[in-house]
Scaffold this motif. Structure first.
Motif, PDB file in Angstrom:
ATOM      1  N   LYS A  82       0.850  -1.188   0.000  1.00  0.00           N
ATOM      2  CA  LYS A  82       0.000   0.000   0.000  1.00  0.00           C
ATOM      3  C   LYS A  82       0.887   1.240   0.000  1.00  0.00           C
ATOM      4  O   LYS A  82       1.941   1.275   0.626  1.00  0.00           O
ATOM      5  CB  LYS A  82      -0.898   0.032   1.242  1.00  0.00           C
ATOM      6  CG  LYS A  82      -1.917  -1.097   1.303  1.00  0.00           C
ATOM      7  CD  LYS A  82      -3.103  -0.803   0.406  1.00  0.00           C
ATOM      8  CE  LYS A  82      -4.206  -1.857   0.632  1.00  0.00           C
ATOM      9  NZ  LYS A  82      -5.366  -1.619  -0.245  1.00  0.00           N
ATOM     10  N   LYS A  83       0.439   2.253  -0.689  1.00  0.00           N
ATOM     11  CA  LYS A  83       1.173   3.514  -0.745  1.00  0.00           C
ATOM     12  C   LYS A  83       0.362   4.595  -0.033  1.00  0.00           C
ATOM     13  O   LYS A  83      -0.841   4.724  -0.260  1.00  0.00           O
ATOM     14  CB  LYS A  83       1.414   3.943  -2.202  1.00  0.00           C
ATOM     15  CG  LYS A  83       2.188   2.921  -3.037  1.00  0.00           C
ATOM     16  CD  LYS A  83       3.610   2.769  -2.542  1.00  0.00           C
ATOM     17  CE  LYS A  83       4.396   1.816  -3.443  1.00  0.00           C
ATOM     18  NZ  LYS A  83       5.750   1.565  -2.929  1.00  0.00           N
ATOM     19  N   ILE A  84       1.013   5.323   0.831  1.00  0.00           N
ATOM     20  CA  ILE A  84       0.353   6.441   1.491  1.00  0.00           C
ATOM     21  C   ILE A  84       1.230   7.681   1.365  1.00  0.00           C
ATOM     22  O   ILE A  84       2.431   7.583   1.111  1.00  0.00           O
ATOM     23  CB  ILE A  84       0.034   6.143   2.975  1.00  0.00           C
ATOM     24  CG1 ILE A  84       1.329   5.814   3.742  1.00  0.00           C
ATOM     25  CG2 ILE A  84      -0.976   5.017   3.097  1.00  0.00           C
ATOM     26  CD1 ILE A  84       1.880   6.938   4.532  1.00  0.00           C
ATOM     27  N   ARG A  85       0.599   8.838   1.546  1.00  0.00           N
ATOM     28  CA  ARG A  85       1.334  10.098   1.525  1.00  0.00           C
ATOM     29  C   ARG A  85       1.066  10.833   2.827  1.00  0.00           C
ATOM     30  O   ARG A  85      -0.085  10.921   3.263  1.00  0.00           O
ATOM     31  CB  ARG A  85       0.889  10.985   0.352  1.00  0.00           C
ATOM     32  CG  ARG A  85       1.087  10.392  -1.013  1.00  0.00           C
ATOM     33  CD  ARG A  85       0.830  11.440  -2.107  1.00  0.00           C
ATOM     34  NE  ARG A  85      -0.441  12.127  -1.945  1.00  0.00           N
ATOM     35  CZ  ARG A  85      -1.596  11.673  -2.438  1.00  0.00           C
ATOM     36  NH1 ARG A  85      -1.626  10.536  -3.127  1.00  0.00           N
ATOM     37  NH2 ARG A  85      -2.721  12.354  -2.270  1.00  0.00           N
ATOM     38  N   TRP A  86       2.098  11.355   3.438  1.00  0.00           N
ATOM     39  CA  TRP A  86       1.956  12.206   4.605  1.00  0.00           C
ATOM     40  C   TRP A  86       1.910  13.663   4.146  1.00  0.00           C
ATOM     41  O   TRP A  86       2.662  14.056   3.260  1.00  0.00           O
ATOM     42  CB  TRP A  86       3.121  12.011   5.563  1.00  0.00           C
ATOM     43  CG  TRP A  86       3.093  10.726   6.310  1.00  0.00           C
ATOM     44  CD1 TRP A  86       3.688   9.544   5.960  1.00  0.00           C
ATOM     45  CD2 TRP A  86       2.431  10.471   7.563  1.00  0.00           C
ATOM     46  NE1 TRP A  86       3.440   8.578   6.893  1.00  0.00           N
ATOM     47  CE2 TRP A  86       2.669   9.123   7.903  1.00  0.00           C
ATOM     48  CE3 TRP A  86       1.668  11.264   8.424  1.00  0.00           C
ATOM     49  CZ2 TRP A  86       2.164   8.544   9.068  1.00  0.00           C
ATOM     50  CZ3 TRP A  86       1.164  10.687   9.580  1.00  0.00           C
ATOM     51  CH2 TRP A  86       1.414   9.342   9.901  1.00  0.00           C
ATOM     52  N   SER A  87       1.048  14.442   4.751  1.00  0.00           N
ATOM     53  CA  SER A  87       0.988  15.862   4.407  1.00  0.00           C
ATOM     54  C   SER A  87       2.252  16.564   4.901  1.00  0.00           C
ATOM     55  O   SER A  87       2.923  16.115   5.829  1.00  0.00           O
ATOM     56  CB  SER A  87      -0.246  16.512   5.039  1.00  0.00           C
ATOM     57  OG  SER A  87      -0.074  16.644   6.438  1.00  0.00           O
ATOM     58  N   SER A  88       2.555  17.687   4.290  1.00  0.00           N
ATOM     59  CA  SER A  88       3.733  18.451   4.698  1.00  0.00           C
ATOM     60  C   SER A  88       3.601  18.920   6.143  1.00  0.00           C
ATOM     61  O   SER A  88       4.587  18.998   6.875  1.00  0.00           O
ATOM     62  CB  SER A  88       3.942  19.642   3.765  1.00  0.00           C
ATOM     63  OG  SER A  88       2.806  20.486   3.771  1.00  0.00           O
ATOM     64  N   ARG A  89       2.378  19.236   6.568  1.00  0.00           N
ATOM     65  CA  ARG A  89       2.168  19.669   7.950  1.00  0.00           C
ATOM     66  C   ARG A  89       2.464  18.536   8.932  1.00  0.00           C
ATOM     67  O   ARG A  89       3.038  18.763   9.997  1.00  0.00           O
ATOM     68  CB  ARG A  89       0.728  20.166   8.138  1.00  0.00           C
ATOM     69  CG  ARG A  89       0.413  21.458   7.393  1.00  0.00           C
ATOM     70  CD  ARG A  89      -0.984  21.962   7.753  1.00  0.00           C
ATOM     71  NE  ARG A  89      -1.273  23.214   7.077  1.00  0.00           N
ATOM     72  CZ  ARG A  89      -2.032  23.324   5.996  1.00  0.00           C
ATOM     73  NH1 ARG A  89      -2.558  22.235   5.437  1.00  0.00           N
ATOM     74  NH2 ARG A  89      -2.267  24.511   5.455  1.00  0.00           N
ATOM     75  N   ALA A  90       2.064  17.322   8.577  1.00  0.00           N
ATOM     76  CA  ALA A  90       2.331  16.175   9.454  1.00  0.00           C
ATOM     77  C   ALA A  90       3.831  15.902   9.545  1.00  0.00           C
ATOM     78  O   ALA A  90       4.353  15.597  10.621  1.00  0.00           O
ATOM     79  CB  ALA A  90       1.593  14.940   8.937  1.00  0.00           C
ATOM     80  N   VAL A  91       4.519  16.013   8.418  1.00  0.00           N
ATOM     81  CA  VAL A  91       5.972  15.782   8.412  1.00  0.00           C
ATOM     82  C   VAL A  91       6.682  16.835   9.252  1.00  0.00           C
ATOM     83  O   VAL A  91       7.585  16.526  10.037  1.00  0.00           O
ATOM     84  CB  VAL A  91       6.511  15.781   6.966  1.00  0.00           C
ATOM     85  CG1 VAL A  91       8.034  15.708   6.961  1.00  0.00           C
ATOM     86  CG2 VAL A  91       5.924  14.609   6.189  1.00  0.00           C
ATOM     87  N   ARG A  92       6.266  18.092   9.107  1.00  0.00           N
ATOM     88  CA  ARG A  92       6.866  19.146   9.927  1.00  0.00           C
ATOM     89  C   ARG A  92       6.564  18.932  11.410  1.00  0.00           C
ATOM     90  O   ARG A  92       7.414  19.168  12.270  1.00  0.00           O
ATOM     91  CB  ARG A  92       6.366  20.528   9.480  1.00  0.00           C
ATOM     92  CG  ARG A  92       6.935  20.989   8.145  1.00  0.00           C
ATOM     93  CD  ARG A  92       6.709  22.484   7.937  1.00  0.00           C
ATOM     94  NE  ARG A  92       5.309  22.857   7.939  1.00  0.00           N
ATOM     95  CZ  ARG A  92       4.538  22.922   6.860  1.00  0.00           C
ATOM     96  NH1 ARG A  92       5.035  22.604   5.671  1.00  0.00           N
ATOM     97  NH2 ARG A  92       3.275  23.298   6.952  1.00  0.00           N
ATOM     98  N   SER A  93       5.358  18.467  11.708  1.00  0.00           N
ATOM     99  CA  SER A  93       4.991  18.183  13.096  1.00  0.00           C
ATOM    100  C   SER A  93       5.894  17.100  13.683  1.00  0.00           C
ATOM    101  O   SER A  93       6.332  17.200  14.836  1.00  0.00           O
ATOM    102  CB  SER A  93       3.522  17.739  13.185  1.00  0.00           C
ATOM    103  OG  SER A  93       2.652  18.773  12.780  1.00  0.00           O
ATOM    104  N   PHE A  94       6.187  16.086  12.869  1.00  0.00           N
ATOM    105  CA  PHE A  94       7.065  15.000  13.332  1.00  0.00           C
ATOM    106  C   PHE A  94       8.473  15.530  13.591  1.00  0.00           C
ATOM    107  O   PHE A  94       9.107  15.201  14.607  1.00  0.00           O
ATOM    108  CB  PHE A  94       7.108  13.880  12.287  1.00  0.00           C
ATOM    109  CG  PHE A  94       7.943  12.707  12.707  1.00  0.00           C
ATOM    110  CD1 PHE A  94       7.394  11.671  13.447  1.00  0.00           C
ATOM    111  CD2 PHE A  94       9.281  12.632  12.367  1.00  0.00           C
ATOM    112  CE1 PHE A  94       8.175  10.601  13.843  1.00  0.00           C
ATOM    113  CE2 PHE A  94      10.063  11.562  12.757  1.00  0.00           C
ATOM    114  CZ  PHE A  94       9.512  10.537  13.497  1.00  0.00           C
ATOM    115  N   ALA A  95       8.974  16.351  12.683  1.00  0.00           N
ATOM    116  CA  ALA A  95      10.314  16.915  12.857  1.00  0.00           C
ATOM    117  C   ALA A  95      10.374  17.779  14.112  1.00  0.00           C
ATOM    118  O   ALA A  95      11.351  17.735  14.865  1.00  0.00           O
ATOM    119  CB  ALA A  95      10.695  17.737  11.626  1.00  0.00           C
TER     120      ALA A  95
END
Length: 234
Positions: A82-95
């Motif tokens: 399965k392929k999923i995409r994380w939003s840029s906001r979620a990625v920044r939140s993780f960082a």
């Protein structure tokens, strides 16, 4: 100070690296991994007004877009089925979560760190809902210290504090819920916050509950999660 020719040469070298390297660059297991994928041809300009432009032979070249994948143990996604995409906001939140864990001098990034990361990023629907209900970064930091205790003054966290089991479950829950919805779009910070709330034994859930977050607010957030996913910037 670099001349226009030197800046153009540096940009050309960077573009050459992006377009010539097909390999995937993977960060440590607790941090974001990236892969290079082509996007539509673009003509690049300097960010600053009046800055040097790329040489004419480089304009319109295909460049690599950086696509982030957060760590997962979800079997279908981890296996590539399965392929999923994380939003840029979620990625920044993780960082930002990793950074907050380091600021708190914690050895790991837990659900409390993910919660702080969402608030530091600040632009997602999840962050706006939290602030609207009086749940601020300062309050979450204070509650995290109450729930988990304060770290030793001279302890230095690793550059990428590894995820706790609860934090990993929150990420995997977010992915599962997105896949279950059958809707197109990205996994967002809304899904991530709901993943934190889903684990009643996690530090993040306890902090949220102590600050007045409840199932009604989670239901309200769930209603808007897929709407934000469809509208998330790529």
């Amino acid at each position: 100070m670099a001349t226009a020719a030197q800046a153009a040469a540096a940009a050309a070298a960077f573009l050459s690296f992006l377009t010539s390297s097909p390999t995937h660059h993977t960060a440590p297991s607790s941090s974001v991994s990236f892969r290079a994928t082509p996007i539509l041809p673009v003509s690049l300009r300097a960010a600053a007004t009046g800055g040097p432009r790329l040489p004419s032979h480089l304009r319109g070249r295909r460049v690599g877009a950086v696509v982030a994948q957060l760590p997962t143990t979800h079997p279908e996604v981890a296996s590539g089925d399965k392929k999923i995409r994380w939003s840029s906001r979620a990625v920044r939140s993780f960082a930002m979560a990793e950074l907050e864990a380091r600021k708190m001098r914690y050895p790991t990034t837990g659900t409390e760190g993910l919660l702080m990361g969402i608030l530091v990023e600040g632009t997602s629907g999840a962050a706006k809902l939290l602030r609207a209900n009086g749940i601020t970064l300062l309050k979450v930091r204070e509650e995290a210290a109450n729930v988990l205790g304060k770290s030793e003054m001279f302890y230095f966290s690793p550059m990428h504090p590894p995820l706790t089991e609860a934090a990993q479950r929150a990420l995997d829950w977010a992915i599962s819920e997105k896949l279950k919805s059958g809707e197109d779009g990205e996994v967002t910070a809304n899904h991530l916050l709901l993943g934190i709330w889903s684990d009643k034994e996690s530090a993040g859930h306890k902090i949220l509950a102590s600050l007045g977050f409840d199932d009604d607010k989670a239901s309200l957030l769930a209603k808007t999660a897929d709407e934000e996913a469809a509208m998330s910037p790529r």
